[in-house]
Design an enzyme around this catalytic site. Structure first.
Site, PDB file in Angstrom:
ATOM      1  N   HIS A  49      46.663  28.980  34.614  1.00  0.00           N
ATOM      2  CA  HIS A  49      48.026  28.676  35.058  1.00  0.00           C
ATOM      3  C   HIS A  49      49.038  29.653  34.467  1.00  0.00           C
ATOM      4  O   HIS A  49      50.087  29.897  35.065  1.00  0.00           O
ATOM      5  CB  HIS A  49      48.411  27.229  34.753  1.00  0.00           C
ATOM      6  N   HIS A 109      53.091  -0.334  33.825  1.00  0.00           N
ATOM      7  CA  HIS A 109      52.014  -1.039  33.133  1.00  0.00           C
ATOM      8  C   HIS A 109      51.051  -1.609  34.161  1.00  0.00           C
ATOM      9  O   HIS A 109      51.498  -2.120  35.188  1.00  0.00           O
ATOM     10  CB  HIS A 109      52.610  -2.191  32.304  1.00  0.00           C
TER      11      HIS A 109
HETATM   12  P1  FAD Z   1      40.336  36.761  36.391  1.00  0.00           P
HETATM   13  O1  FAD Z   1      40.259  35.383  36.856  1.00  0.00           O
HETATM   14  O2  FAD Z   1      39.342  37.248  35.402  1.00  0.00           O
HETATM   15  O3  FAD Z   1      40.246  37.660  37.694  1.00  0.00           O
HETATM   16  C1  FAD Z   1      40.210  39.048  37.634  1.00  0.00           C
HETATM   17  C2  FAD Z   1      39.612  39.572  38.923  1.00  0.00           C
HETATM   18  O4  FAD Z   1      39.793  40.981  38.954  1.00  0.00           O
HETATM   19  C3  FAD Z   1      38.109  39.326  39.017  1.00  0.00           C
HETATM   20  O5  FAD Z   1      37.808  38.703  40.248  1.00  0.00           O
HETATM   21  C4  FAD Z   1      37.503  40.714  38.947  1.00  0.00           C
HETATM   22  O6  FAD Z   1      36.332  40.851  39.744  1.00  0.00           O
HETATM   23  C5  FAD Z   1      38.633  41.570  39.508  1.00  0.00           C
HETATM   24  N1  FAD Z   1      38.576  42.967  39.072  1.00  0.00           N
HETATM   25  C6  FAD Z   1      38.465  43.424  37.789  1.00  0.00           C
HETATM   26  N2  FAD Z   1      38.470  44.784  37.801  1.00  0.00           N
HETATM   27  C7  FAD Z   1      38.595  45.171  39.091  1.00  0.00           C
HETATM   28  C8  FAD Z   1      38.656  46.428  39.730  1.00  0.00           C
HETATM   29  N3  FAD Z   1      38.641  47.568  39.048  1.00  0.00           N
HETATM   30  N4  FAD Z   1      38.755  46.463  41.074  1.00  0.00           N
HETATM   31  C9  FAD Z   1      38.798  45.306  41.805  1.00  0.00           C
HETATM   32  N5  FAD Z   1      38.737  44.087  41.251  1.00  0.00           N
HETATM   33  C10 FAD Z   1      38.660  44.014  39.915  1.00  0.00           C
HETATM   34  N6  FAD Z   1      41.601  28.479  32.171  1.00  0.00           N
HETATM   35  C11 FAD Z   1      42.288  27.361  32.426  1.00  0.00           C
HETATM   36  O7  FAD Z   1      43.513  27.413  32.555  1.00  0.00           O
HETATM   37  N7  FAD Z   1      41.658  26.149  32.555  1.00  0.00           N
HETATM   38  C12 FAD Z   1      40.310  26.033  32.415  1.00  0.00           C
HETATM   39  O8  FAD Z   1      39.761  24.931  32.533  1.00  0.00           O
HETATM   40  C13 FAD Z   1      39.557  27.196  32.118  1.00  0.00           C
HETATM   41  N8  FAD Z   1      38.222  27.125  31.959  1.00  0.00           N
HETATM   42  C14 FAD Z   1      37.516  28.269  31.710  1.00  0.00           C
HETATM   43  C15 FAD Z   1      36.147  28.187  31.536  1.00  0.00           C
HETATM   44  C16 FAD Z   1      35.413  29.331  31.301  1.00  0.00           C
HETATM   45  C17 FAD Z   1      33.913  29.231  31.111  1.00  0.00           C
HETATM   46  C18 FAD Z   1      36.055  30.597  31.271  1.00  0.00           C
HETATM   47  C19 FAD Z   1      35.267  31.861  31.067  1.00  0.00           C
HETATM   48  C20 FAD Z   1      37.424  30.691  31.423  1.00  0.00           C
HETATM   49  C21 FAD Z   1      38.166  29.533  31.649  1.00  0.00           C
HETATM   50  N9  FAD Z   1      39.552  29.581  31.797  1.00  0.00           N
HETATM   51  C22 FAD Z   1      40.256  28.432  32.028  1.00  0.00           C
HETATM   52  C23 FAD Z   1      40.297  30.845  31.710  1.00  0.00           C
HETATM   53  C24 FAD Z   1      40.637  31.369  33.113  1.00  0.00           C
HETATM   54  O9  FAD Z   1      39.455  31.487  33.872  1.00  0.00           O
HETATM   55  C25 FAD Z   1      41.333  32.701  33.003  1.00  0.00           C
HETATM   56  O10 FAD Z   1      42.444  32.589  32.159  1.00  0.00           O
HETATM   57  C26 FAD Z   1      41.800  33.182  34.374  1.00  0.00           C
HETATM   58  O11 FAD Z   1      40.709  33.329  35.256  1.00  0.00           O
HETATM   59  C27 FAD Z   1      42.527  34.517  34.259  1.00  0.00           C
HETATM   60  O12 FAD Z   1      42.953  34.908  35.522  1.00  0.00           O
HETATM   61  P2  FAD Z   1      43.182  36.428  35.881  1.00  0.00           P
HETATM   62  O13 FAD Z   1      43.671  36.445  37.283  1.00  0.00           O
HETATM   63  O14 FAD Z   1      43.988  37.079  34.845  1.00  0.00           O
HETATM   64  O15 FAD Z   1      41.734  37.129  35.788  1.00  0.00           O
END
Ligand code: FAD
Length: 461
Positions: free
Chosen positions: A314, A437
């Protein structure tokens, strides 16, 4: 305005949709699958497993609810994983439909900045394409951090990604790291029948949460027969035919069928052309940004895990929206002080704002209020009586500084507290608001009243 978004996790895909809503022409580049870590390897698949694990736990309690279970409830991991995959695939389709309904172009391939306004994409079929934009948002996320003496092999030594690809429940599992991911997986596999041991270098589980919350979680671990070893660091690791054997400096040894390493995350800031575009990184490899999500290069923004800070889905989405609004001429900043944190252990943990120790470190004199779930009639009707709410308030102004919950539906209950922290409300604002409640929400009203020793359902000695 043409905006390119590199990565389609909750940072990238939400930014893309917001940009399209505001009239931009948007291209998203994704090298694996839309939804990123959150949808494919994080939040959603783990919560699908949590739901199956909870169901298994409930099955063992059916009789206490007056329901006779004729026959045994046995978890079937391949069906649990199929269910998880179905949920993930539905959500992937949902994001793709949102993209097409808003005219967002999705390029499936690896993207690299070649300049501040150009991304080169190597598409899945090997072809290359160049995409020009007025602004670029980098949202490439993070990946599991490997520890040198426990390199992932996907068989015995697992990352969280590997754990979601298992085909059987391991008989025994060592979880390295008692952070959020480690504790969530420990609860999942324990509920499904694995013998789980968590090892942690620091003195307590969930060390960033309030100390009282960690203590209660540790008590709940003991009840579930999850062993937690703290203040401990592995010295020697042997991977053998019969399993994995870890020796510690104090002479202790433990063995298990598999090890899950959840020791942190590595920022995906390599191999994405930051040098070519002139974008600076911080000391841990995160992309350096200001509060407006701007990098040091004017047309390049970065959001989500790759900028460090709070690695939460989030937060990534909120940062994505902030970046887009600023690109479109706004002047937005994120309020990190009221970000809720939800941890899907059993019981759940959730928090917002300052922990008591953090307030004290800042020199703020605090008053606290507590209320246990077992004081609520609603908790008894559902059979979920473990846990409490703790409210940390400024002793002088009565302003709510932080709220910490461990207990049923903590992840949902925290949002009233998040609003209170964000709006600078006082404990009396919550205590004097009539809560329905019987509901679990009454626990926050009572904890707020307890700051002034005015809670109704407390026996005073
Ligand atoms: P990401 O979700 O990592 O997405 C990045 C994307 O960029 C990926 O799809 C990747 O393939 C793509 N990418 C990377 N490099 C390139 C490139 N060069 N070219 C094209 N595409 C590329 N957070 C919560 O808030 N609640 C939860 O319950 C929670 N549970 C979790 C459980 C686990 C096991 C894990 C590992 C994480 C959890 N998280 C949770 C954390 C959450 O998943 C991350 O904070 C969130 O996914 C971050 O989002 P993002 O968009 O920054 O990156």
């Amino acid at each position: 305005m043409r905006i390119s978004v590199l990565g389609s996790g909750p940072g990238g895909y939400v930014a893309a949709i917001k940009a399209a809503q505001l009239g931009a022409q948007v291209t998203v580049i994704e090298k694996t699958e839309v939804g990123g870590t959150c949808l494919n390897w994080g939040c959603i698949p783990t919560k699908a497993l949590v739901a199956s694990a909870e169901m298994a736990g409930k099955a063992s309690k059916f009789e206490s609810y007056g329901i006779e279970l004729r026959g045994e409830a046995v978890p079937d991991f391949s069906r649990i994983i199929s269910r998880k995959n179905r949920i993930v695939n539905t959500q992937i389709k949902g994001i793709k439909s949102l993209f097409s309904s808003r005219g967002i172009v999705l390029k499936e391939g690896h993207g690299m900045l070649t300049s501040p306004r150009e991304i080169s994409v190597t598409l899945r079929d090997g072809q290359r394409e160049r995409i020009d934009a007025d602004s670029v948002i980098i949202a490439t996320g993070s990946k599991p951090l490997q520890i040198p003496y426990l390199p992932f092999d996907g068989q015995r030594i697992l990352s969280s990604d590997h754990a979601l690809m298992l085909t059987e429940i391991p008989k025994s599992l060592i979880v390295v790291g008692a952070g959020v991911i480690g504790c969530e997986f420990a609860c999942i596999f324990s509920a499904l029948g694995a013998d789980v041991t968590i090892v942690e270098m620091l003195p307590r589980a969930l060390s960033t949460e309030d100390t009282e919350i960690s203590k209660i979680l540790e008590r709940e671990f003991r009840k579930k027969k999850i062993t937690l070893l703290t203040n401990i660091k592995a010295e020697k690791v042997d991977v053998k035919e019969d399993g994995i054997h870890i020796s510690f400096a104090d002479g202790r040894k433990i063995s298990a069928e598999k090890v899950l390493v959840s020791a942190g995350r590595l920022f995906n800031s390599e191999d994405i052309g930051l040098e070519e575009a002139g974008v600076s990184k911080g000391p841990c490899g995160e992309i350096a940004v200001n509060e407006r999500m701007e990098t040091n290069v004017p047309s390049v923004y970065a959001v989500g895990d790759v900028v460090g800070g709070l690695l939460l889905a989030h937060v990534a989405s909120a940062e994505g929206i902030t970046a887009v609004k600023n690109i479109m001429g706004g002047n937005e900043r994120i309020d990190y002080a009221s970000v809720p944190n939800a941890i899907f252990t059993s019981p759940e943990v959730a928090s917002v704002g300052l922990r008591e120790y953090q307030a004290e470190e800042k020199g703020i004199k605090v008053r606290t209020g507590h209320m246990e779930f077992r004081a609520l009639a609603k908790s008894h009707t559902t059979g979920e009586i473990e846990g409490l709410v703790k409210v940390v308030a400024d002793a002088q102004s009565d302003r709510i500084l932080g709220v910490h919950i461990i207990g049923p539906h903590a992840s949902d209950l925290i949002h009233e507290a998040a609003l209170a922290v964000r709006m600078g409300l006082r404990t009396r604002d919550i205590a004097d608001t009539i809560h329905a409640h019987p509901t679990l929400s009454e626990v926050l009203m009572e904890a707020a009243a307890d700051v002034h020793k005015e809670a109704i359902h407390v026996i005073r000695k």
